[in-house]
Design a protein around this motif. Structure first.
Motif, mmCIF file in Angstrom:
data_model
loop_
_atom_site.group_PDB
_atom_site.id
_atom_site.type_symbol
_atom_site.label_atom_id
_atom_site.label_comp_id
_atom_site.label_asym_id
_atom_site.label_seq_id
_atom_site.Cartn_x
_atom_site.Cartn_y
_atom_site.Cartn_z
ATOM 1 N N VAL A 206 0.854 -1.181 0.000
ATOM 2 C CA VAL A 206 0.000 0.000 0.000
ATOM 3 C C VAL A 206 0.894 1.237 0.000
ATOM 4 C CG1 VAL A 206 -0.192 0.045 2.542
ATOM 5 C CG2 VAL A 206 -1.940 1.157 1.133
ATOM 6 N N GLY A 207 0.512 2.212 -0.799
ATOM 7 C CA GLY A 207 1.319 3.418 -0.911
ATOM 8 C C GLY A 207 0.473 4.672 -0.833
ATOM 9 N N ILE A 208 1.088 5.752 -0.361
ATOM 10 C CA ILE A 208 0.423 7.042 -0.357
ATOM 11 C C ILE A 208 1.153 7.977 -1.308
ATOM 12 C CG2 ILE A 208 -0.640 6.888 1.907
ATOM 13 C CD1 ILE A 208 1.678 8.331 3.114
ATOM 14 N N LYS A 209 0.387 8.881 -1.892
ATOM 15 C CA LYS A 209 0.915 9.778 -2.913
ATOM 16 C C LYS A 209 1.861 10.822 -2.341
ATOM 17 C CE LYS A 209 -0.720 12.687 -6.737
ATOM 18 N NZ LYS A 209 -1.937 13.230 -7.401
ATOM 19 N N GLU A 210 1.647 11.207 -1.097
ATOM 20 C CA GLU A 210 2.409 12.287 -0.477
ATOM 21 C C GLU A 210 3.916 12.006 -0.529
ATOM 22 O OE1 GLU A 210 2.677 14.588 3.863
ATOM 23 O OE2 GLU A 210 1.191 13.012 3.508
ATOM 24 N N ASN A 211 4.696 13.026 -0.840
ATOM 25 C CA ASN A 211 6.148 12.894 -0.891
ATOM 26 C C ASN A 211 6.727 12.942 0.526
ATOM 27 O OD1 ASN A 211 5.983 12.821 -3.651
ATOM 28 N ND2 ASN A 211 6.722 14.902 -3.981
ATOM 29 N N LEU A 212 7.190 11.808 0.993
ATOM 30 C CA LEU A 212 7.746 11.707 2.345
ATOM 31 C C LEU A 212 9.240 11.409 2.336
ATOM 32 C CD1 LEU A 212 4.919 9.556 4.003
ATOM 33 C CD2 LEU A 212 5.187 12.049 4.051
ATOM 34 N N TYR A 213 9.840 11.393 1.155
ATOM 35 C CA TYR A 213 11.229 10.975 0.983
ATOM 36 C C TYR A 213 11.894 11.924 -0.001
ATOM 37 C CZ TYR A 213 15.033 7.463 0.532
ATOM 38 O OH TYR A 213 16.235 6.796 0.560
#
Length: 304
Positions: A206-213
């Motif tokens: 599962v992935g989220i679109k938000e840029n966390l990296y």
């Protein structure tokens, strides 16, 4: 829960100045309960003094007795993890402050998935935002939605179109991944090979679109070196050949057809060919041209 649930593996080879930025991004996390293992693979400047300078018991420094290589170092890191979750934090990259907080929320909300992931900001060697044509294609290939679940043949088809998952962002649930997850056979497609193997074994992500990296592109990183040498194309084509055969045995006809076409790798080879011709770099152009029309790994075997 008050106990530490996450271990970050920091596989270090060289680039002490980038390692400090990476470690700083860990210290700045909004979720402070984590451990980190800096695995020094004997490639350049010793990182022991830098790690000690933080005076932070959450950091553990381990210097390998011999150089293990990429897969070997990553697997050693996994063997040292005792927590519920784990992430491999590349030591020329950095995390956004809420990476760990969001990843824990995500995997707690989806307790059946093996891996979580997020979007990433691409930066150059100086930390400035940048975006290449392949990066734009990867964004285009990402399925729509703020939260995306990947499983089964549908998930395999999406990865066959193009590896849209930003692999450095992966956040592993340890009980659902192999104890030695990465194969020494690969230098470039280690993450993608693991993802596709897990899909075949019935796991999901599962992935989220938000840029966390924050992912750093520079001339001396692994991706740049293996793209310049065309080794990445050899591995990508070889992996697609293997996956075509595996999907055919599973009767995943849609995924089989996608891997057979090898469209995304052919497009990237075409992009590289045009870029090299435009800058008068002829090294490898003949093989790239052959690979576009005959997308088989043996095209690159004589070179690599």
């Amino acid at each position: 829960m008050d106990q530490c649930r996450t271990t970050f593996i920091l596989p270090y080879y060289r680039g002490i100045e980038y390692l400090k930025i990476t470690m700083d991004s860990l210290v700045e996390q909004t979720e402070s309960k984590w451990n980190a293992i800096v695995l020094d693979d004997r490639g350049g400047d010793d990182a022991e003094d830098l790690v000690a300078s933080y005076c932070d018991p959450r950091f553990l420094y381990v210097r390998n007795e011999v150089t293990l290589g990429l897969a070997g170092n990553w697997n050693k890191g996994f063997s040292l993890v005792e927590t519920e979750f784990c992430a491999i934090l590349h030591t020329d990259d950095a995390l956004e402050k809420n990476y760990l907080e969001k990843m824990l929320w995500l995997l707690d909300d989806f307790p059946e998935v093996a891996i979580g992931h997020s979007g990433a900001t691409i930066m150059d060697e100086d930390g400035n935002k940048c975006l290449s044509f392949p990066d734009l294609i990867k964004q285009f290939l990402r399925p729509s939605g703020d939260v995306v679940c990947t499983s089964g043949e549908t998930g395999m088809i999406s990865l066959a179109r193009g590896d849209w998952i930003m692999c450095p962002t992966l956040f592993f649930r340890m009980k659902l991944v192999p104890s030695k997850p990465f194969s020494n056979e690969w230098k470039f497609v280690l993450d993608l090979e693991l993802l596709t193997r897990l899909l075949i074994d019935g796991e999901s992500f599962v992935g989220i679109k938000e840029n966390l990296y924050r992912y750093r592109r520079h001339k001396s990183n692994q991706t740049s070196i293996l793209t310049e040498s065309s080794w990445r194309f050899y591995e990508e084509l070889k992996l697609m050949e293997m996956l075509e055969e595996k999907c055919q045995k599973l009767l995943w006809h849609g995924a089989t057809a996608k891997f057979r076409r090898r469209t995304i790798v052919r497009l990237h080879m075409a992009y590289q060919l045009v870029s090299r011709v435009a800058t008068f770099k002829t090294r490898g152009c003949k093989q790239l041209l052959t690979g576009i029309y005959k997308p088989e790994s043996n095209v690159f075997e004589s070179k690599n």
